[in-house]
Design an enzyme around this catalytic site. Structure first.
Site, PDB file in Angstrom:
ATOM      1  N   SER A 145     -10.582  19.580 -28.631  1.00 10.98           N
ATOM      2  CA  SER A 145     -11.385  20.739 -29.056  1.00 10.98           C
ATOM      3  C   SER A 145     -10.449  21.929 -29.113  1.00 10.98           C
ATOM      4  CB  SER A 145     -12.477  21.002 -28.013  1.00 10.98           C
ATOM      5  OG  SER A 145     -13.062  22.258 -28.220  1.00 10.98           O
ATOM      6  N   TYR A 158     -15.404  22.594 -19.090  1.00  8.05           N
ATOM      7  CA  TYR A 158     -15.201  21.900 -20.371  1.00  8.05           C
ATOM      8  C   TYR A 158     -13.762  22.096 -20.852  1.00  8.05           C
ATOM      9  CZ  TYR A 158     -15.958  20.681 -25.317  1.00  8.05           C
ATOM     10  OH  TYR A 158     -15.883  20.114 -26.567  1.00  8.05           O
TER      11      TYR A 158
HETATM   12  P1  NAD Z   1     -22.857  14.843 -28.994  1.00  5.13           P
HETATM   13  O1  NAD Z   1     -23.512  15.263 -27.732  1.00  5.13           O
HETATM   14  O2  NAD Z   1     -23.714  14.551 -30.160  1.00  5.13           O
HETATM   15  O3  NAD Z   1     -21.923  13.566 -28.761  1.00  5.13           O
HETATM   16  C1  NAD Z   1     -21.364  13.202 -27.546  1.00  5.13           C
HETATM   17  C2  NAD Z   1     -21.592  11.728 -27.357  1.00  5.13           C
HETATM   18  O4  NAD Z   1     -20.925  11.314 -26.175  1.00  5.13           O
HETATM   19  C3  NAD Z   1     -23.091  11.411 -27.186  1.00  5.13           C
HETATM   20  O5  NAD Z   1     -23.425  10.333 -28.026  1.00  5.13           O
HETATM   21  C4  NAD Z   1     -23.214  11.027 -25.723  1.00  5.13           C
HETATM   22  O6  NAD Z   1     -24.201  10.063 -25.480  1.00  5.13           O
HETATM   23  C5  NAD Z   1     -21.819  10.473 -25.470  1.00  5.13           C
HETATM   24  N1  NAD Z   1     -21.483  10.453 -24.053  1.00  5.13           N
HETATM   25  C6  NAD Z   1     -21.648  11.416 -23.128  1.00  5.13           C
HETATM   26  N2  NAD Z   1     -21.257  10.973 -21.926  1.00  5.13           N
HETATM   27  C7  NAD Z   1     -20.836   9.701 -22.103  1.00  5.13           C
HETATM   28  C8  NAD Z   1     -20.328   8.698 -21.261  1.00  5.13           C
HETATM   29  N3  NAD Z   1     -20.188   8.891 -19.944  1.00  5.13           N
HETATM   30  N4  NAD Z   1     -19.971   7.510 -21.801  1.00  5.13           N
HETATM   31  C9  NAD Z   1     -20.125   7.294 -23.124  1.00  5.13           C
HETATM   32  N5  NAD Z   1     -20.626   8.179 -23.972  1.00  5.13           N
HETATM   33  C10 NAD Z   1     -20.975   9.371 -23.464  1.00  5.13           C
HETATM   34  O7  NAD Z   1     -21.814  15.992 -29.354  1.00  5.13           O
HETATM   35  P2  NAD Z   1     -20.526  15.984 -30.327  1.00  5.13           P
HETATM   36  O8  NAD Z   1     -20.315  17.397 -30.673  1.00  5.13           O
HETATM   37  O9  NAD Z   1     -20.654  14.994 -31.401  1.00  5.13           O
HETATM   38  O10 NAD Z   1     -19.370  15.574 -29.328  1.00  5.13           O
HETATM   39  C11 NAD Z   1     -18.432  14.562 -29.598  1.00  5.13           C
HETATM   40  C12 NAD Z   1     -17.062  15.007 -29.141  1.00  5.13           C
HETATM   41  O11 NAD Z   1     -16.652  16.130 -29.915  1.00  5.13           O
HETATM   42  C13 NAD Z   1     -17.019  15.460 -27.678  1.00  5.13           C
HETATM   43  O12 NAD Z   1     -15.842  14.947 -27.083  1.00  5.13           O
HETATM   44  C14 NAD Z   1     -16.936  16.975 -27.789  1.00  5.13           C
HETATM   45  O13 NAD Z   1     -16.289  17.557 -26.684  1.00  5.13           O
HETATM   46  C15 NAD Z   1     -16.126  17.125 -29.068  1.00  5.13           C
HETATM   47  N6  NAD Z   1     -16.220  18.447 -29.713  1.00  5.13           N
HETATM   48  C16 NAD Z   1     -17.427  18.921 -30.166  1.00  5.13           C
HETATM   49  C17 NAD Z   1     -17.462  20.173 -30.771  1.00  5.13           C
HETATM   50  C18 NAD Z   1     -18.740  20.755 -31.313  1.00  5.13           C
HETATM   51  O14 NAD Z   1     -18.781  21.955 -31.574  1.00  5.13           O
HETATM   52  N7  NAD Z   1     -19.790  19.977 -31.500  1.00  5.13           N
HETATM   53  C19 NAD Z   1     -16.285  20.933 -30.902  1.00  5.13           C
HETATM   54  C20 NAD Z   1     -15.095  20.412 -30.412  1.00  5.13           C
HETATM   55  C21 NAD Z   1     -15.068  19.161 -29.831  1.00  5.13           C
END
Ligand code: NAD
Length: 272
Positions: A145, A158
């Site tokens: 991120s 985070y």
């Molecule tokens: P999201 O909440 O839709 O996806 C996260 C997924 O991880 C979910 O499906 C959840 O069930 C799963 N998860 C959580 N804990 C878990 C565990 N212990 N074991 C297995 N799966 C688990 O949100 P997202 O934005 O799609 O996030 C995906 C990745 O992208 C994350 O690593 C997040 O940090 C990163 N990210 C997101 C953003 C944003 O703005 N959305 C920005 C930068 C990075």
């Protein structure tokens, strides 16, 4: 005729929503057999339904995979070895986001963030590396991120976990390059995925510390930035593109939203 057995195989963690689900679809559309790692199997139906709508359900397998559980991680790796004997791409995507001001965040939140976002990635990587090293081929795509590069108030746990992801990934890249394994770190800015709906604990409301207004502003800013950040599919397509490259000539991939989030960060102090 080629069977699925001959197709490249990808494993995506955290596949039940957000980027993970979209990445599974984009990889399947590009000819991968995709193992969708799902923390709670009751969401598997939604994944397969989405895959069916995209016309790629025959290419997707769902596996129980909580990245904080050694047994799940080992079983998923063993399943891939038994069924396919190969893993071309690992997308370490699973993550959660909890926030709050450093002084107030309880120990269990710090530990949960490190355990899921950082150690989950370490566990999964360790479990599949032997399979990639054996074939002297593989690609590991790390979902970091912009919070893995720069700090924001209210995001201590985070951001700390994502900074750890960056250090881990740099070392991993150096260690695995001689074995033909590439590591690419993706650093999105804010996108409107479910991660924003559930993570942020409003701790100041109970402590009475004067942070609440600040936290509210930071969260409002993140949400606005997420709304403006664009379509999460652009991140999924970027990841799928990296998965398909012959040999990526870069270590970091920054989606468009990253610039927007950096601008938001620059604007924050004046607004608080
Ligand atoms: P999201 O909440 O839709 O996806 C996260 C997924 O991880 C979910 O499906 C959840 O069930 C799963 N998860 C959580 N804990 C878990 C565990 N212990 N074991 C297995 N799966 C688990 O949100 P997202 O934005 O799609 O996030 C995906 C990745 O992208 C994350 O690593 C997040 O940090 C990163 N990210 C997101 C953003 C944003 O703005 N959305 C920005 C930068 C990075």
């Amino acid at each position: 005729m080629r069977s699925l057995q001959d197709e490249p195989v990808a494993l995506v963690t955290g596949s039940s929503s957000g980027f993970g689900l979209l990445i599974c679809i984009e990889l399947a559309l590009r000819g991968f057999v995709v193992i969708a790692g799902i923390r709670r199997m009751e969401t598997a139906g939604k994944v397969l339904e989405t895959a069916e709508q995209a016309g790629v359900h025959t290419r997707i397998r769902t596996v129980q995979l909580d990245v904080t559980q050694d047994s799940d991680v080992k079983q998923a790796a063993a399943y891939i070895k038994d069924q396919f004997g190969r893993l071309d791409v690992l997308v370490n995507n699973a993550g959660t986001a909890y926030g709050g001001f450093i002084e107030e965040v309880p120990a269990e939140v710090w530990l949960e963030q490190m355990n899921t976002n950082f150690h989950g990635m370490v566990r999964m990587t360790q479990a599949v590396l032997p399979l990639m090293r054996e074939r002297r081929k593989g690609r590991i795509i790390q979902m970091s991120s912009i919070s893995g590069r720069i700090g924001f108030p209210g995001y201590g746990p985070y951001a700390s976990s994502k900074f750890a992801v960056e250090g881990f990934s740099e070392c991993l890249a150096l260690e695995t390059e001689p074995f033909g394994i590439d590591v690419v770190i993706v650093e999105p800015g804010a996108y409107g995925t479910p991660i924003w709906e559930k993570g942020f604990t409003q701790m100041s409301t109970t402590s009475g510390l004067p942070y609440q207004a600040m936290l509210d502003k930071v969260l409002a800013f993140s949400q606005k930035s997420a709304q403006q950040g664009g379509d999460p599919r652009e991140v999924a397509r970027l990841v799928a593109h990296i998965a398909c490259l012959k040999r990526p000539a870069f270590r970091y991939a920054l989606p468009r939203s990253t610039r927007l989030t950096i601008r938001a960060k620059a604007a924050l102090p004046g607004r608080l």
